[in-house]
Design an enzyme around this catalytic site. Structure first.
Site, PDB file in Angstrom:
ATOM      1  N   CYS A 114     -18.345  27.822  12.241  1.00  0.00           N
ATOM      2  CA  CYS A 114     -17.881  27.428  10.877  1.00  0.00           C
ATOM      3  C   CYS A 114     -17.134  28.431  10.117  1.00  0.00           C
ATOM      4  CB  CYS A 114     -19.447  27.449   9.981  1.00  0.00           C
ATOM      5  SG  CYS A 114     -20.585  26.191  11.068  1.00  0.00           S
ATOM      6  N   CYS A 161     -22.740  29.247  11.719  1.00  0.00           N
ATOM      7  CA  CYS A 161     -22.343  30.147  12.855  1.00  0.00           C
ATOM      8  C   CYS A 161     -20.953  30.489  12.963  1.00  0.00           C
ATOM      9  CB  CYS A 161     -22.473  28.983  14.151  1.00  0.00           C
ATOM     10  SG  CYS A 161     -21.031  27.611  14.223  1.00  0.00           S
ATOM     11  N   ASP A 185      -6.041  69.227   2.403  1.00  0.00           N
ATOM     12  CA  ASP A 185      -5.581  69.940   1.371  1.00  0.00           C
ATOM     13  C   ASP A 185      -6.461  71.114   1.040  1.00  0.00           C
ATOM     14  OD1 ASP A 185      -4.020  70.420  -1.209  1.00  0.00           O
ATOM     15  OD2 ASP A 185      -5.909  69.710  -2.256  1.00  0.00           O
ATOM     16  N   ASP A 230      -7.752  65.922  -3.010  1.00  0.00           N
ATOM     17  CA  ASP A 230      -8.878  65.662  -4.237  1.00  0.00           C
ATOM     18  C   ASP A 230      -7.886  65.398  -5.418  1.00  0.00           C
ATOM     19  OD1 ASP A 230      -7.968  68.197  -4.369  1.00  0.00           O
ATOM     20  OD2 ASP A 230      -9.885  68.601  -5.720  1.00  0.00           O
TER      21      ASP A 230
END
Length: 844
Positions: free
Chosen positions: A18, A15, A447, A644
């Site tokens: 934990c 859970c 760009d 890019d």
């Protein structure tokens, strides 16, 4: 200080508490800088200083609070991601199998237990009456004991965590069910005492205070919820499973001059791989001979096959539909595009969004608070004069209804499904933090070259100031530019290559970033570049020609010797149709759109004209792009940068969200938070829409998880009993708790049906109009079909081939009429039928 990042497998987590406990204990270690624990994949990522802490200390710290942890070792090269995924899936399947077995055995025993315990109240007199009280109670005791033994993991994990002072959901279930069981055992002893001393009033009272069915029902109902939850959670990795399954299992390579079939994992860098029609490409590489039409839709989302020729790159897991070729393997194993996509999707799905921190903080203190509320509930009701059974029942209800599972699943399930869905759209999101930030951006910086435009500029005009032919001037210009990798230079070189011009050798070459180049040919110095660069070198030129070309949206490159201008070559890059549609969508979302370019102001404005771009920033040198992002951020803007190139990397890193176009450089992709595989700005819109949907889903999940506990705990504690007579039995509480987790997971799974708001925008460079696609038909003669079942197998095999619209298989004539939307090699159709065990004779 050099930090190391290490992945760990963590066992025993059930859970959110934990998850919070593990994260908290590891963060306490000296030298640990960051911890991300995933309940969904039972894994942990730790960033730490190797000089202060090591893997063993981290594992020991986790073990000391009741869980297990082991560092993931390096995989053998031959194993790759496929082996790791198979191992993980096997663990998930084994856990699900054991959960199902426990549930089935418990339900089989729970039915008679409930009939004996509740039957007399429902008019089913099984072992009813005081004369059968002892037999009934012992039978219930035995059945409940066996069920609790079958579900012993609740007690093992729950009390272990309690002893280690890190209580979790199992602790709540274990305390609640054990309290019911112990009180039932106490009632059996009271009953035996009553029979021994002839006190039937004690016997009668004890008969109605047996809590064995509650103890058994609590653990069984919780296990129902956990089983349904595990089944639902397994669906969150559907997209990842499909990606892994894309990897071909075998490859044909040339060794010692012979073609041999090997496992795809055995392909080595430098091997020559042979690809025939219908085969998947096993690794990334470059074609050295032959041609083919490759369907890249599985990786990039492009619907139209791409023609591949010598020199072109091919991507792993894509399908060669027509033609044959050989290629050199360049990226193998975990370096292939597919492997990297899987790794990115997996890491993003297991990473933690900032919004999840709230749930983590609550989960870390939730269980101890619930235990405290349960104790207070029992004390208050006893103090108010209620019976011990009444107080105990309410306290147990508080324990079992308060599982923090829903809190722990609210965020990671949505993120896992969302990042998987994004990957299926050709969008790779590297982290949950990026996913959360994405929906809140208010400024997008684009760009120009390769992002708004196609990135493939071509020569539009040649203006000469000297008496020479176009070819002579183009030869000189290409010779000057042959050392440059700038897109504009490549356009000139491409034109020279197309005309088969012989270039002159360059003695000295120097590139000046963002301005131009300088070269020496036959002892003469030449310059090529923009007007700023030419002016800096003290050379005059016709500025009116430059202005005229720039006003037309073209980029003029001036070529000169040391004293005067020789001519101008104007280059232009076309704007993608997808860019126009995407920018329109950005505007509708209220985003401030900025175009960033190294072009001069006139050219930049001509390109931006008609695109409704809010701000155009021109004449930007590569080094200045990052400072533009900083300026926008100083204006309190949340900035997304889309680029890019190598020169975009610093800006991508600086932006709140960096988006790399997939065809860009590795450096740009590594610097970005999001990678677009399809090279379309429309996918930025899709990513924003998906981010908005995921965050909305997470907030919905967190609201209901908090609201459920906020409402459920007071009802379970009996707060409304004096006013309305509302009470919640432990059995109803455990059922409600299980249902809450299943509801949260199911809600997150709705993201699998997400669809982008803008689709089917046609880009003239990449998409063929649907009207142009005509169906084709072929007739195949198939031997070996004996019955209608055979007909069904052949039909399914043929219709499973990509591009086949339908297959009408007739048993009497042993024929199959195949209708196709595209050309498909006969060999591909033959292979599909052969794999089903039938013999294709011919195709007409």
């Amino acid at each position: 200080m050099l930090l190391k990042e290490q992945q760990f497998d963590v066992g025993g987590m059930t859970c959110a508490a934990c998850q919070a406990n593990v994260e908290k204990c590891v963060l306490k270690l000296d030298g640990v800088k960051n911890v991300d624990v995933s309940l969904l994949s039972n894994s942990m990522k730790v960033e730490y200083d190797e000089d202060k802490v090591d893997e063993d200390k981290i594992s020991l710290a986790v073990e000391n609070i009741g869980y297990s942890a082991s560092a993931k070792g390096k995989k053998k090269e031959s194993e790759g991601f496929k082996k790791e995924w198979d191992d993980r899936q096997k663990r998930v399947q084994d856990e699900q199998k054991h959960a199902k077995q426990r549930l089935v055995y418990s339900l089989i025993l729970l039915v008679p237990l409930m009939l004996i315990a509740m039957g007399p109240m429902m008019g089913i007199p099984i072992l009813a009456g005081e004369e059968n009280a002892m037999i009934s109670s012992i039978t219930q005791l035995l059945l409940a004991t066996i069920i609790l033994f079958i579900q012993n993991h609740f007690f093992v994990h729950g009390f272990k965590a309690l002893i280690k002072r890190a209580p979790n959901m199992d602790s709540l279930v274990a305390i609640g069910s054990l309290a019911s069981y112990v009180y039932g055992l106490y009632s059996v002893y009271r009953m035996a005492y009553g029979f021994g001393y002839g006190n039937m009033e004690v016997v009668h009272h004890a008969m109605h205070a047996l809590y064995f069915e509650s103890a058994a029902m609590i653990v069984t109902l919780v296990s129902v919820g956990k089983y349904l939850e595990s089944r639902s959670k397994s669906k969150t990795t559907d997209a990842l499973s499909k990606l892994v399954d894309l990897a071909p299992k075998s490859a044909t390579i040339i060794r010692d001059g012979k073609e041999i079939l090997v496992s795809a994992s055995e392909v080595m860098q430098g091997d020559i791989v042979v690809i025939k029609p219908g085969q998947k490409i096993p690794v990334d590489g470059k074609i050295i001979s032959g041609t083919g039409y490759v369907d890249q839709s599985t990786i990039t989302g492009e619907s139209i096959p791409v023609e591949k020729q010598p020199g072109d790159m091919v991507i792993s897991a894509t399908l060669n539909q027509n033609g044959s070729f050989k290629f050199e393997a360049l990226k193998v194993g975990d370096d292939t595009t597919l492997a990297q996509i899987i790794r990115l999707v997996d890491e993003a799905g297991n990473s933690k969004a900032p919004i999840a921190r709230l749930a983590d903080k609550v989960s870390g203190i939730f269980v101890p608070i619930v235990i405290g509320i349960a104790i207070v509930t029992a004390i208050v009701w006893l103090a108010l004069g209620q019976s011990f059974e009444f107080a105990l029942s309410n306290a147990i209800s508080v324990l079992v209804i308060s599982c923090p599972c829903a809190l722990g699943l609210a965020t990671p399930v949505a993120i896992m499904v969302g990042t998987g869905k994004a990957a299926s759209q050709g969008i790779l999101i590297k982290s949950a933090q990026s996913l959360e930030t994405l929906h809140s951006v208010d400024t997008i910086v684009l760009d120009k070259t390769g992002t708004i435009t196609s990135g493939k500029p071509s020569i539009q005009n040649i203006v000469k100031y000297k008496d020479m032919s176009d070819d002579a001037f183009l030869t000189l210009a290409a010779s000057i530019e042959q050392g440059s990798e700038h897109p504009l230079a490549l356009a000139i070189l491409s034109k020279a290559k197309q005309k088969q011009l012989s270039l002159k050798s360059v003695e000295e070459f120097e590139a000046v970033g963002g301005k131009g180049v300088k070269a020496k040919i036959d002892g003469q110095t030449y310059f090529a570049g923009n007007s700023i660069f030419i002016k800096e070198n003290g050379i005059s030129f016709n500025e009116k020609d430059i202005e005229k070309l720039a006003d037309e949206g073209k980029t003029p490159l001036i070529f000169t010797d040391k004293t005067e201008a020789l001519g101008i070559i104007a280059v232009a890059d076309t704007i993608r149709n997808t860019s126009k549609a995407a920018i329109q969508e950005f505007k509708q979302k209220g985003l401030h759109v900025v175009m960033l370019t190294g072009d001069n102001q006139r050219t930049a404005k001509a390109v931006a004209q008609g695109l409704h771009i809010d701000e155009v920033i021109s004449d930007v040198l590569p080094a200045d792009k990052e400072s533009v992002i900083r300026r926008l951020q100083r204006e309190q803007r949340k900035v997304m940068m889309v680029g890019d190139g190598i020169n975009d990397a610093p800006a991508l890193m600086r932006a709140d969200i960096g988006v790399a176009i997939g065809q860009g450089t590795d450096i740009a992709i590594d610097s970005a938070d999001i990678v677009l595989m399809k090279n379309s700005l429309l996918d930025v819109n899709t990513a924003i829409d998906l981010s908005t949907s995921i965050i909305r889903n997470i907030k919905m999940n967190l609201f209901w998880a908090f609201f459920y506990n906020f409402l459920g705990i007071p009802v379970a504690a009996g707060v409304f009993y004096p006013l309305f007579g509302w009470l919640l039995s432990p059995m109803i509480g455990s059922a409600a708790m299980s249902l809450s987790s299943v509801c949260v997971v199911t809600n997150a799974l709705r993201l699998r049906f997400f669809k982008p708001s803008v689709i089917n925008v046609k880009d003239e460079e990449t998409i063929i109009e649907k009207e142009e696609v005509k169906t084709m038909k072929k007739t195949m003669i198939v031997d070996g079909m004996m019955c209608q079942n055979c007909v069904r197998h052949v039909k399914n095999a043929l219709e499973g081939v990509d591009g086949v619209i339908s297959a009408n298989v007739v048993l009497d004539s042993k024929s199959a009429e195949i209708e196709m939307s595209q050309k498909i090699a006969d060999e591909v159709l033959f292979n599909a039928v052969k794999e089903e065990g039938y013999t294709p004779v011919e195709i007409r």
